[in-house]
Design an enzyme around this catalytic site. Structure first.
Site, PDB file in Angstrom:
ATOM      1  N   GLY A 124      20.165 -52.375  64.239  1.00  0.00           N
ATOM      2  CA  GLY A 124      20.246 -51.613  62.994  1.00  0.00           C
ATOM      3  C   GLY A 124      19.952 -50.135  63.177  1.00  0.00           C
ATOM      4  O   GLY A 124      20.437 -49.302  62.409  1.00  0.00           O
ATOM      5  N   GLU A 179      23.158 -48.618  64.269  1.00  0.00           N
ATOM      6  CA  GLU A 179      24.029 -48.602  63.093  1.00  0.00           C
ATOM      7  C   GLU A 179      23.638 -47.481  62.135  1.00  0.00           C
ATOM      8  O   GLU A 179      24.506 -46.808  61.552  1.00  0.00           O
ATOM      9  CB  GLU A 179      23.959 -49.954  62.383  1.00  0.00           C
ATOM     10  CG  GLU A 179      24.606 -51.075  63.193  1.00  0.00           C
ATOM     11  CD  GLU A 179      24.438 -52.435  62.547  1.00  0.00           C
ATOM     12  OE1 GLU A 179      25.459 -53.015  62.129  1.00  0.00           O
ATOM     13  OE2 GLU A 179      23.283 -52.915  62.445  1.00  0.00           O
ATOM     14  N   GLU A 234      22.675 -57.659  69.274  1.00  0.00           N
ATOM     15  CA  GLU A 234      22.529 -58.781  68.356  1.00  0.00           C
ATOM     16  C   GLU A 234      22.936 -60.126  68.943  1.00  0.00           C
ATOM     17  O   GLU A 234      22.372 -61.163  68.569  1.00  0.00           O
ATOM     18  CB  GLU A 234      23.334 -58.514  67.067  1.00  0.00           C
ATOM     19  CG  GLU A 234      22.714 -57.489  66.135  1.00  0.00           C
ATOM     20  CD  GLU A 234      23.104 -56.065  66.463  1.00  0.00           C
ATOM     21  OE1 GLU A 234      22.792 -55.171  65.669  1.00  0.00           O
ATOM     22  OE2 GLU A 234      23.728 -55.840  67.535  1.00  0.00           O
TER      23      GLU A 234
END
Length: 262
Positions: A114, A117, A137
């Site tokens: 994240g 991201e 992930e």
């Protein structure tokens, strides 16, 4: 003005630069639902505040920008709640990407999952030399859920994006620069100074035009929009602005322009 538990909200009213610092140092600034919600609230507050002209997003400490998601929280999610968590993250990160006020990530360490991201949702990314990037992930039996499959592909191309997501490999800052994932790599001690200087250069330009450049570039990647038509509409809109009149007059008069964003 909202108060935040997991963010530091620091506005320099002289420059108009807002610094948002992810502040969960004991968790390496890992993203949980509460932190993502606070990022959304802080972004909305920044967009509504005329004093805010540009935004720097960074992490506290010298180890991590954001080291990933909060795994303990993720492990407890059901399938419906996981879908909602993904949609919430995508919504907040799209708010960053679509902001007409420039947002620059100052990546001060690990930007994984994240965190990668989040950095990719920003318009520009400046990395400290110790920064590391990755979408690991698949190590958890997951995939990126906050837009990573889309933005990493846009930034570095399908083949390399697939390799990084399928292998869960991390890349160092210099490799991230070579791939086009970041714009600049600087010594850690110079990260925030360099980022502020870069953002200040952007903020010296016409604010309306800056926002329309962002919108037009984003249109290229949006299936429901026509990029060239978006650009033409934005180009025409500039001609009706005070900034265009000021910019052209200042050029002809050989003086610095005094833009107002109107």
């Amino acid at each position: 003005m909202a108060s935040f538990e997991n963010l530091l909200y620091d506005l320099d009213t002289t420059s108009g630069i807002l610094t948002l610092t992810l502040n969960r140092p004991t968790k390496l600034n890992a993203l949980n639902g509460a932190t993502i919600s606070e990022i959304g609230k802080a972004m909305q507050q920044a967009l509504d505040d005329q004093q805010v002209r540009g935004i720097i997003l960074t992490g506290s400490g010298d180890k991590a920008f954001v080291a990933g998601a909060d795994i303990a929280e993720l492990a407890a999610l059901s399938e419906p709640l996981a879908r909602r968590a993904s949609e919430q993250g995508q919504e907040v990160f799209c708010m960053i990407e679509e902001s007409p006020k420039p947002v620059v990530a100052a990546v001060n360490g690990f930007a994984l999952g994240g965190g990668c991201e989040l950095a990719m949702a920003c318009h520009l990314r400046i990395a400290a030399e110790n920064a590391r990037f990755g979408q690991p992930e698949v190590n958890l039996g997951l995939i990126p859920g906050y837009g990573g499959t889309q933005r990493l592909t846009q930034l570095i191309g399908k083949g390399k994006a697939l390799e990084l997501m399928l292998t869960a490999d991390m890349v160092k800052a210099d490799e991230a620069l070579r791939l086009g994932l970041v714009n600049h790599v600087v010594p850690a001690a110079e990260l925030l100074t360099f980022t502020r200087e870069l953002l200040s250069r952007i903020l010296s330009k016409a604010p309306l035009a800056v926002g329309l450049v962002i919108d037009s570039v984003n249109a290229y990647f949006a299936d429901e929009r026509h990029g060239y038509q978006t650009e033409a509409n934005a180009f025409a809109r500039c001609f009706a602005s005070d900034d265009f009149k000021e910019g052209t007059q200042a050029f002809l008069e050989k003086r610095p322009a005094a833009f107002t964003g109107k």
